[in-house]
Write a protein that holds these residues in place. Sequence first.
Motif, PDB file in Angstrom:
ATOM      1  N   ALA A  18      40.022  28.775  39.625  1.00  6.94           N
ATOM      2  CA  ALA A  18      39.824  29.920  40.513  1.00  6.94           C
ATOM      3  C   ALA A  18      39.356  31.157  39.754  1.00  6.94           C
ATOM      4  CB  ALA A  18      41.118  30.228  41.260  1.00  6.94           C
ATOM      5  N   HIS A  19      39.786  31.295  38.483  1.00  8.87           N
ATOM      6  CA  HIS A  19      39.463  32.481  37.682  1.00  8.87           C
ATOM      7  C   HIS A  19      39.041  32.047  36.274  1.00  8.87           C
ATOM      8  CE1 HIS A  19      41.628  34.424  40.953  1.00  8.87           C
ATOM      9  NE2 HIS A  19      42.682  33.687  40.660  1.00  8.87           N
ATOM     10  N   PRO A  20      37.911  31.376  36.145  1.00  6.81           N
ATOM     11  CA  PRO A  20      37.542  30.791  34.841  1.00  6.81           C
ATOM     12  C   PRO A  20      37.330  31.810  33.732  1.00  6.81           C
ATOM     13  CG  PRO A  20      35.709  30.677  36.388  1.00  6.81           C
ATOM     14  CD  PRO A  20      36.902  31.093  37.167  1.00  6.81           C
ATOM     15  N   ALA A  21      37.021  33.046  34.074  1.00  5.75           N
ATOM     16  CA  ALA A  21      36.725  34.034  33.038  1.00  5.75           C
ATOM     17  C   ALA A  21      37.897  34.965  32.755  1.00  5.75           C
ATOM     18  CB  ALA A  21      35.509  34.867  33.449  1.00  5.75           C
ATOM     19  N   THR A  22      39.054  34.630  33.342  1.00  6.09           N
ATOM     20  CA  THR A  22      40.206  35.524  33.219  1.00  6.09           C
ATOM     21  C   THR A  22      41.342  34.825  32.491  1.00  6.09           C
ATOM     22  OG1 THR A  22      39.600  36.579  35.297  1.00  6.09           O
ATOM     23  CG2 THR A  22      41.825  36.987  34.469  1.00  6.09           C
ATOM     24  N   ALA A  23      41.894  35.465  31.527  1.00 11.37           N
ATOM     25  CA  ALA A  23      43.052  34.909  30.821  1.00 11.37           C
ATOM     26  C   ALA A  23      44.302  35.107  31.665  1.00 11.37           C
ATOM     27  CB  ALA A  23      43.223  35.598  29.474  1.00 11.37           C
TER      28      ALA A  23
END
Length: 314
Positions: A18-23
Amino acid sequence: MTADTLLPALTAAARHAAHPATAAPCPCDAGDALLADRDDGTVVRHGDIVAKAHAPDTDPAALALRLSVAAGLPGVLLSPLTPASAGLLGRRVTLWPYGGPVDPDTPDAAPWEAAATLLARLHRAPAPDGLPPMRGPAKAARAIARLRAAGPHPAAVPVLRAWGALPGWARAEAPMPDVTTLCHGDLHLGQLVRHPAPDGPWLLIDVDDLGVGDPTWDLARPAAWYACGLLPTDEWLRFLTAYRAAGGPAVPADGDPWSALDVAARALTVQTAALAVAKSVAADRPLDEVQLAVVDACDRMSSAPPELTQGFAT
């Protein structure tokens, strides 16, 4: 591997999709939900993403073919978000968009016509080379194995007798009469979702049992419920009429459908009864009214000839 290990990892996979670019931690307000946790699969949701860990014995090559079928039949099957499965703690994992399920609290609104039309379209679609057999009969055989392993129970006697009377193909002991038709393999109302939720078109989900085989198996569960007296006549006729109107090949275009459906409907009744009795033994509780109905139907099968025009409940 335990659920304590799998669930956090599977949930993390859904969040990452859902949030591939968010840690971590997750930046959104969407909660996590466990949608299913069974021996044959664990499914979690995060927002609009669903992650499924398939059964431990899943064949990656067969799953890849099944995913390709889903991706190639938009409007019939829900399409996966990625073309291949990933490995996670020894399990194959696939990612899917979330779809709104059938509401079990509104049975009058059950999408029988949509289910039948989607099945007919699936059955008429070409199957890719190398697609494995539909796994419906194999699942029925596993239900019987589970019943036999559960221990003695009086209701097991008519169930096993009805199982022994089925032809070999319905017991996964011989090739199916049809080995070319594309089949779902485990059709019930829980295999339909609306995508996008909540008002999108209905689509079929769950490719684990998808394969080539006899399409009567996909009609067998509602047929069995009708024959056992658990599905009202009008709902059965809605389903059957819609399937025929969409050109479904499993039954004749008109007239008596039972000459085609009888064997598969009996097999699904036996499978349902076997699982009910096995679960009853494991939980040390009596069978409920619905479970008794399918066991009673198994008992009647022994004295009822095949291909009854009204099913095997009478």
